[in-house]
Write an enzyme that holds these catalytic residues in place. Structure first.
Site, PDB file in Angstrom:
ATOM      1  N   GLU A  83      31.192  34.839 -57.625  1.00  0.00           N
ATOM      2  CA  GLU A  83      31.703  33.615 -58.235  1.00  0.00           C
ATOM      3  C   GLU A  83      31.168  32.359 -57.558  1.00  0.00           C
ATOM      4  O   GLU A  83      31.002  32.316 -56.340  1.00  0.00           O
ATOM      5  CB  GLU A  83      33.232  33.620 -58.195  1.00  0.00           C
ATOM      6  CG  GLU A  83      33.785  34.634 -59.164  1.00  0.00           C
ATOM      7  CD  GLU A  83      35.295  34.712 -59.136  1.00  0.00           C
ATOM      8  OE1 GLU A  83      35.904  34.650 -60.207  1.00  0.00           O
ATOM      9  OE2 GLU A  83      35.869  34.853 -58.055  1.00  0.00           O
ATOM     10  N   CYS A  96      30.376  25.035 -55.025  1.00  0.00           N
ATOM     11  CA  CYS A  96      30.918  25.942 -54.010  1.00  0.00           C
ATOM     12  C   CYS A  96      30.294  27.321 -54.202  1.00  0.00           C
ATOM     13  O   CYS A  96      30.456  27.938 -55.251  1.00  0.00           O
ATOM     14  CB  CYS A  96      32.439  26.017 -54.133  1.00  0.00           C
ATOM     15  SG  CYS A  96      33.204  27.177 -52.982  1.00  0.00           S
ATOM     16  N   CYS A 103      34.924  40.020 -49.267  1.00  0.00           N
ATOM     17  CA  CYS A 103      34.956  39.539 -47.879  1.00  0.00           C
ATOM     18  C   CYS A 103      35.583  40.601 -46.989  1.00  0.00           C
ATOM     19  O   CYS A 103      36.594  41.197 -47.353  1.00  0.00           O
ATOM     20  CB  CYS A 103      35.761  38.248 -47.786  1.00  0.00           C
ATOM     21  SG  CYS A 103      35.755  37.535 -46.114  1.00  0.00           S
ATOM     22  N   CYS A 107      42.242  38.002 -44.232  1.00  0.00           N
ATOM     23  CA  CYS A 107      43.253  36.938 -44.158  1.00  0.00           C
ATOM     24  C   CYS A 107      44.368  37.209 -45.159  1.00  0.00           C
ATOM     25  O   CYS A 107      44.113  37.501 -46.329  1.00  0.00           O
ATOM     26  CB  CYS A 107      42.632  35.573 -44.419  1.00  0.00           C
ATOM     27  SG  CYS A 107      41.303  35.181 -43.280  1.00  0.00           S
ATOM     28  N   CYS A 110      44.693  35.111 -48.635  1.00  0.00           N
ATOM     29  CA  CYS A 110      43.483  34.892 -49.445  1.00  0.00           C
ATOM     30  C   CYS A 110      43.251  36.034 -50.422  1.00  0.00           C
ATOM     31  O   CYS A 110      43.236  37.200 -50.030  1.00  0.00           O
ATOM     32  CB  CYS A 110      42.287  34.750 -48.511  1.00  0.00           C
ATOM     33  SG  CYS A 110      40.714  34.628 -49.382  1.00  0.00           S
ATOM     34  N   GLY A 158      33.546  35.374 -49.257  1.00  0.00           N
ATOM     35  CA  GLY A 158      32.812  35.894 -48.107  1.00  0.00           C
ATOM     36  C   GLY A 158      32.908  35.042 -46.866  1.00  0.00           C
ATOM     37  O   GLY A 158      33.339  33.901 -46.902  1.00  0.00           O
ATOM     38  N   GLU A 159      32.496  35.636 -45.756  1.00  0.00           N
ATOM     39  CA  GLU A 159      32.470  34.957 -44.462  1.00  0.00           C
ATOM     40  C   GLU A 159      30.997  34.663 -44.142  1.00  0.00           C
ATOM     41  O   GLU A 159      30.245  35.553 -43.766  1.00  0.00           O
ATOM     42  CB  GLU A 159      33.114  35.869 -43.398  1.00  0.00           C
ATOM     43  CG  GLU A 159      32.921  35.416 -41.970  1.00  0.00           C
ATOM     44  CD  GLU A 159      33.200  33.937 -41.725  1.00  0.00           C
ATOM     45  OE1 GLU A 159      34.339  33.500 -41.922  1.00  0.00           O
ATOM     46  OE2 GLU A 159      32.259  33.208 -41.343  1.00  0.00           O
ATOM     47  N   SER A 190      31.955  26.914 -44.124  1.00  0.00           N
ATOM     48  CA  SER A 190      33.294  27.135 -43.572  1.00  0.00           C
ATOM     49  C   SER A 190      33.406  28.559 -43.027  1.00  0.00           C
ATOM     50  O   SER A 190      32.997  29.520 -43.675  1.00  0.00           O
ATOM     51  CB  SER A 190      34.348  26.916 -44.661  1.00  0.00           C
ATOM     52  OG  SER A 190      35.620  27.300 -44.194  1.00  0.00           O
ATOM     53  N   SER A 213      38.207  27.311 -40.163  1.00  0.00           N
ATOM     54  CA  SER A 213      39.531  27.594 -40.728  1.00  0.00           C
ATOM     55  C   SER A 213      40.490  27.903 -39.588  1.00  0.00           C
ATOM     56  O   SER A 213      40.489  28.996 -39.037  1.00  0.00           O
ATOM     57  CB  SER A 213      39.441  28.786 -41.686  1.00  0.00           C
ATOM     58  OG  SER A 213      38.613  28.455 -42.781  1.00  0.00           O
ATOM     59  N   LEU A 214      41.301  26.925 -39.246  1.00  0.00           N
ATOM     60  CA  LEU A 214      42.217  27.053 -38.106  1.00  0.00           C
ATOM     61  C   LEU A 214      43.477  27.823 -38.545  1.00  0.00           C
ATOM     62  O   LEU A 214      43.793  28.866 -37.994  1.00  0.00           O
ATOM     63  CB  LEU A 214      42.562  25.646 -37.600  1.00  0.00           C
ATOM     64  CG  LEU A 214      43.343  25.528 -36.302  1.00  0.00           C
ATOM     65  CD1 LEU A 214      42.604  26.197 -35.158  1.00  0.00           C
ATOM     66  CD2 LEU A 214      43.620  24.057 -35.992  1.00  0.00           C
ATOM     67  N   ASN A 215      44.177  27.271 -39.505  1.00  0.00           N
ATOM     68  CA  ASN A 215      45.243  27.976 -40.239  1.00  0.00           C
ATOM     69  C   ASN A 215      46.493  28.357 -39.454  1.00  0.00           C
ATOM     70  O   ASN A 215      47.433  28.909 -40.039  1.00  0.00           O
ATOM     71  CB  ASN A 215      44.692  29.236 -40.934  1.00  0.00           C
ATOM     72  CG  ASN A 215      43.684  28.876 -42.014  1.00  0.00           C
ATOM     73  OD1 ASN A 215      43.653  27.741 -42.460  1.00  0.00           O
ATOM     74  ND2 ASN A 215      42.879  29.827 -42.423  1.00  0.00           N
ATOM     75  N   ASN A 289      47.310  27.895 -52.266  1.00  0.00           N
ATOM     76  CA  ASN A 289      47.101  28.172 -53.687  1.00  0.00           C
ATOM     77  C   ASN A 289      47.609  29.589 -53.928  1.00  0.00           C
ATOM     78  O   ASN A 289      47.061  30.540 -53.384  1.00  0.00           O
ATOM     79  CB  ASN A 289      45.614  28.053 -54.043  1.00  0.00           C
ATOM     80  CG  ASN A 289      45.099  26.642 -53.817  1.00  0.00           C
ATOM     81  OD1 ASN A 289      45.733  25.665 -54.218  1.00  0.00           O
ATOM     82  ND2 ASN A 289      43.967  26.517 -53.131  1.00  0.00           N
ATOM     83  N   CYS A 331      40.610  27.171 -53.681  1.00  0.00           N
ATOM     84  CA  CYS A 331      40.410  27.862 -52.391  1.00  0.00           C
ATOM     85  C   CYS A 331      41.270  29.113 -52.306  1.00  0.00           C
ATOM     86  O   CYS A 331      42.465  29.062 -52.551  1.00  0.00           O
ATOM     87  CB  CYS A 331      40.826  26.966 -51.221  1.00  0.00           C
ATOM     88  SG  CYS A 331      39.900  25.462 -51.088  1.00  0.00           S
TER      89      CYS A 331
END
Ligand code: SAH
Ligand code: SF4
Length: 339
Positions: A83, A96, A103, A107, A110, A158-159, A190, A213-215, A289, A331
């Site tokens: 995507e 994007c 991935c 997480c 996600c 993905g990472e 990111s 990405s701290l999160n 989201n 996201c």
């Protein structure tokens, strides 16, 4: 292929500018068949056709949001799909792109994580996503006045730091002035925080801007939400961030997904401010989201505002407006949803 690789597959004795001619034809004139590069001698076309493949991903489906965002489901040569999202915005659109199919990082907030990893993308497949979406939206109209400037964010599936060689190669191809002619300042990558790869990225000659990405504001919470961080500790991550060689024009970006009642208290905000205080950075807050399979809730707008207010006393802090929520394009929502 990078320009340097292209030069090597050209028949011996050809002038060096042939490679640049090919780049211009593919990226600026948008020619998709070697036969149509009319200023290229036949022998060169034959040799290239024998040594390389030309092609873009193929449109599988396109979803349109009420806010103008477009989510593209694109098919790759082996039938896998990925995507890519276009977010129109005044005079500066953003594309994007995905770096992997699925991935491997697990997480808990996600939806892409629910797919697992199918495979990493090639540099060509990453560049191909940008070209497909750019062409579909008239972003690369050379010759017809000025090219519409756009940004690229490597924040899709993905990472990216687990596919770093291909990601960096794609960035070099996109930044070549004979081709698309992007600049490093308009590309942001990111990462969930793969520490050794952050160091490697810092050494690359051509590299995008970096977002982390701290999160979470504590080690324990971060390990709960992002199990991969059991390996890559928060303390070491912050150290890598402080040591990261920012360019004079660059700020590090920290992303923070706010999960209602989980990591969104004023105390969390104060800890985040403290963590990033001595780094040249800005913080982007993303209210969750939501989606099927995600066991968290979106915090109330007042909670998000209060969090922002606290962080803002220390570093610039923004709230990321969700784009394409109604079509699963925002996201953390990329999961090849067919809605
Ligand atoms: N894998 C990379 C890049 C893709 S994710 C990374 O994790 O950084 C892009 C951003 O979306 C990350 O900051 C991630 O934390 C955030 N994100 C993931 N799931 C989300 C969700 N459900 N709601 C809001 N943001 C989310
Ligand atoms: Fe992968 Fe990023 Fe989603 Fe985590 S947030 S699972 S790293 S895409």
């Amino acid at each position: 292929m990078e320009l340097s690789e292209l030069r090597q597959v050209l028949p011996a004795g050809e002038p060096a500018y042939r490679a640049e001619q090919v780049y211009r034809a593919l990226y600026q004139q948008k020619i998709q068949d070697l036969v149509q590069i009319s200023n290229l001698p036949g022998r060169v076309r034959l040799e290239l056709a024998a040594q390389a493949e030309l092609g873009l991903p193929v449109l599988d489906r396109r979803f349109e949001s009420t806010d103008g965002t477009r989510r593209y489901l694109l098919s790759l040569a082996d039938g896998k799909t990925v995507e890519t999202v276009l977010m129109p915005e005044g005079d500066r659109d953003t594309v994007c792109v995905s770096s992997q199919v699925g991935c491997p990082v697990d997480c808990k907030f996600c939806m892409t994580a629910l797919m697992g990893l199918e495979r990493s993308l090639t540099a060509g497949e990453i560049v191909g996503q940008v070209l497909f979406v750019a062409h579909d939206n008239g972003l690369l109209e050379y010759g017809a006045g000025e090219t519409r400037r756009f940004n690229i964010v490597m924040m899709g599936m993905g990472e990216p730091l687990l596919n770093l060689p291909n990601v960096l190669k794609a960035v070099r191809i996109l930044c070549d002035p004979h081709g698309v002619g992007m600049t490093e300042r308009r590309i942001t990558l990111s990462t969930s925080g793969i520490i050794p790869k952050i160091e490697e990225l810092g050494k690359a000659e051509v590299r995008p801007k970096l977002a982390i990405s701290l999160n979470a504001s504590t080690e324990e919470m971060r390990q709960q939400l992002m199990p991969i961080t059991k390996k890559w500790h928060l303390k070491d991550l912050m150290e890598a961030c402080r040591a990261y060689p920012l360019r004079p024009w660059e700020k590090l970006m920290f992303e923070y997904v706010l999960l209602g009642g989980v990591n969104d208290t004023d105390d969390d905000a104060r800890r985040v401010a403290k963590l990033v205080a001595n780094i040249n950075c800005k913080v982007n807050l993303i209210a969750l989201n939501p989606g099927p399979g995600i066991p968290y809730e979106t915090p109330a707008p007042e909670r998000v505002a209060s969090f922002q207010e606290i962080v803002r006393r220390t570093v610039p802090c923004f709230i990321r407006r969700p784009r394409g929520l109604d079509i699963f394009a925002a996201c953390g929502q990329l999961k090849r949803n067919n809605a």
